[in-house]
Design an enzyme around this catalytic site. Structure first.
Site, PDB file in Angstrom:
ATOM      1  N   ASP A  98      33.438   0.048  83.695  1.00 18.82           N
ATOM      2  CA  ASP A  98      34.014  -0.421  82.435  1.00 18.82           C
ATOM      3  C   ASP A  98      33.953   0.699  81.409  1.00 18.82           C
ATOM      4  O   ASP A  98      33.146   1.623  81.525  1.00 18.82           O
ATOM      5  CB  ASP A  98      33.239  -1.634  81.894  1.00 18.82           C
TER       6      ASP A  98
ATOM      7  N   GLN B 214      41.061  -9.737  95.606  1.00 17.97           N
ATOM      8  CA  GLN B 214      40.656 -10.591  96.718  1.00 17.97           C
ATOM      9  C   GLN B 214      41.737 -11.613  97.048  1.00 17.97           C
ATOM     10  O   GLN B 214      42.007 -11.890  98.222  1.00 17.97           O
ATOM     11  CB  GLN B 214      39.349 -11.306  96.375  1.00 17.97           C
TER      12      GLN B 214
ATOM     13  N   MET C 247      33.611 -13.750  84.192  1.00 21.13           N
ATOM     14  CA  MET C 247      34.089 -12.732  83.264  1.00 21.13           C
ATOM     15  C   MET C 247      35.248 -13.255  82.415  1.00 21.13           C
ATOM     16  O   MET C 247      36.281 -13.695  82.941  1.00 21.13           O
ATOM     17  CB  MET C 247      34.535 -11.487  84.035  1.00 21.13           C
TER      18      MET C 247
END
Length: 373
Positions: free
Chosen positions: A144, A298, A218
């Protein structure tokens, strides 16, 4: 056989998996690997630290899946004080934390050939690492941008001050380049994939109902599900590991909340989902999320459509965007995902390829950045 040390605010044994876990797994295939977890204390426990369930295993070594792990836990740890007037005290807290690191930390630093420092708190140790082990290769994992995740001013200043002590910077997105003092040591190494995960057959956890899945906490936006669930009563919305954010969800029969579960246990929910959801909150979200969202990658690996905010779309096929809080756009995105029947595949390197780039970056000049950040 390279000896590798990973320093992170994650723990290798955590249920929730991030890119640092997959990199560590690959390192363990190549040589002795150790994982040192920092920034865990009684203070972080009260803030919902995802490592809290590992507290009883802290401050001692443990070998898991070939990786020697150490979770450092103490009464306090340094944190951002946000106000400029308090910066001297903030720096004092970080200096005290560094000075009181256990002796095993210093032994592990001296032992390693490659030391991976992940963004977050870990950059405060760069100068110590170089002093303790001048010959080690320091690899910075830029998961990040430090400013985006609200890193302490002390961490950001130390990162810039000691940046040239780093040998290689791993950038999973080109949008992260602007957060570096320069890009001369940077290597483009996106999130890898393990295709063997999608090649296995898992039991269908949805039964006869049509299901979709969201995994992780998140920037979790509960309003997406509060809007979508009544619009699609024939679809079950499964939410895994969203933490305290689930407190904002309405009590509806087709919103099914699961506690955080081991990564492997989430795979059946992904494989058999009609679509996946990345319900990111619109909070000045950085562009690099397009590339660094593991959940979106994913979904693509398993070949299922994804519903996500417009700002996370990118140019990836099989993603359908909506405007957060807007019922019409949410409805349209879900309808498009449910109707999508074109095969989805992603072109991405393996985690082995990614680790190759990090350990031997000179072999991959095509992935280097030569311009200034």
């Amino acid at each position: 056989m390279p000896r590798s040390l990973v320093i992170s605010v994650h723990d290798f044994r955590s249920r929730r998996k991030a890119s640092v876990h997959f990199i560590t797994q690959e390192l363990a295939k190549r040589g002795a690997t150790r994982f040192f977890s920092v920034g865990f204390s009684r203070l972080s426990e009260h803030r919902g630290d995802t490592r809290t369930d590992l507290k009883d295993r802290a401050n001692r070594t443990e070998i898991v899946d070939g990786v020697q792990c150490y979770l450092y836990h103490k009464t306090w740890h340094p944190f951002t004080l946000r106000k400029a007037a308090l910066l001297p005290f903030e720096r004092l807290l970080f200096r005290a934390y560094r000075a009181t690191m256990p002796s095993i930390f210093r032994r592990w630093v001296r032992w390693a050939d490659f030391i991976f420092v992940e963004s977050g708190m870990s950059p405060i140790f760069i100068a110590d690492i170089r002093r303790l082990n001048p010959n080690a290769k320091i690899i910075y994992l830029a998961s990040d941008d430090l400013s985006v995740v609200g890193a302490a001013e002390t961490v950001k200043r130390d990162f810039v001050k000691h940046f040239d002590k780093i040998d290689t910077v791993r950038l999973p997105s080109r949008f992260l380049l602007d957060g570096l003092p320069h890009g001369r040591s940077a290597v483009f190494a996106p999130h890898g994939i393990d295709r063997s995960l999608a090649e296995k057959s898992y039991p269908n956890p949805y039964g006869t109902r049509k299901g979709c899945v969201s995994v992780g906490s998140m920037l979790f936006d509960a309003s997406f599900f509060n809007i979508a669930a009544p619009l699609f009563p024939d679809v079950d919305f499964h939410i895994i590991g969203a933490g305290k954010a689930v407190e904002g969800l309405d009590d509806r029969p087709n919103i099914i909340v699961h506690a955080e579960m081991p990564f492997a246990e989430t795979l059946p929910y992904v494989q058999h989902a009609a679509f996946g959801v990345a319900p990111y909150r619109d909070a000045d979200t950085p562009k690099y999320l397009i590339d660094t969202s593991l959940k979106l990658k994913q979904f693509g690996l398993f070949g299922i459509p994804a519903v996500c905010p417009d700002f996370a779309l990118g140019d990836t096929v099989g993603r359908f965007g909506y405007r957060p809080g807007n019922a019409d756009s949410i409805s349209a995105a879900i309808k498009s995902a449910l109707a999508y029947d074109t095969p989805i595949s992603i072109d991405a390197p393996s985690w082995s390829d990614i680790v190759d780039r990090l350990l031997t970056p000179d072999r991959f000049p095509e992935h280097r950045f030569s311009s200034a950040g």
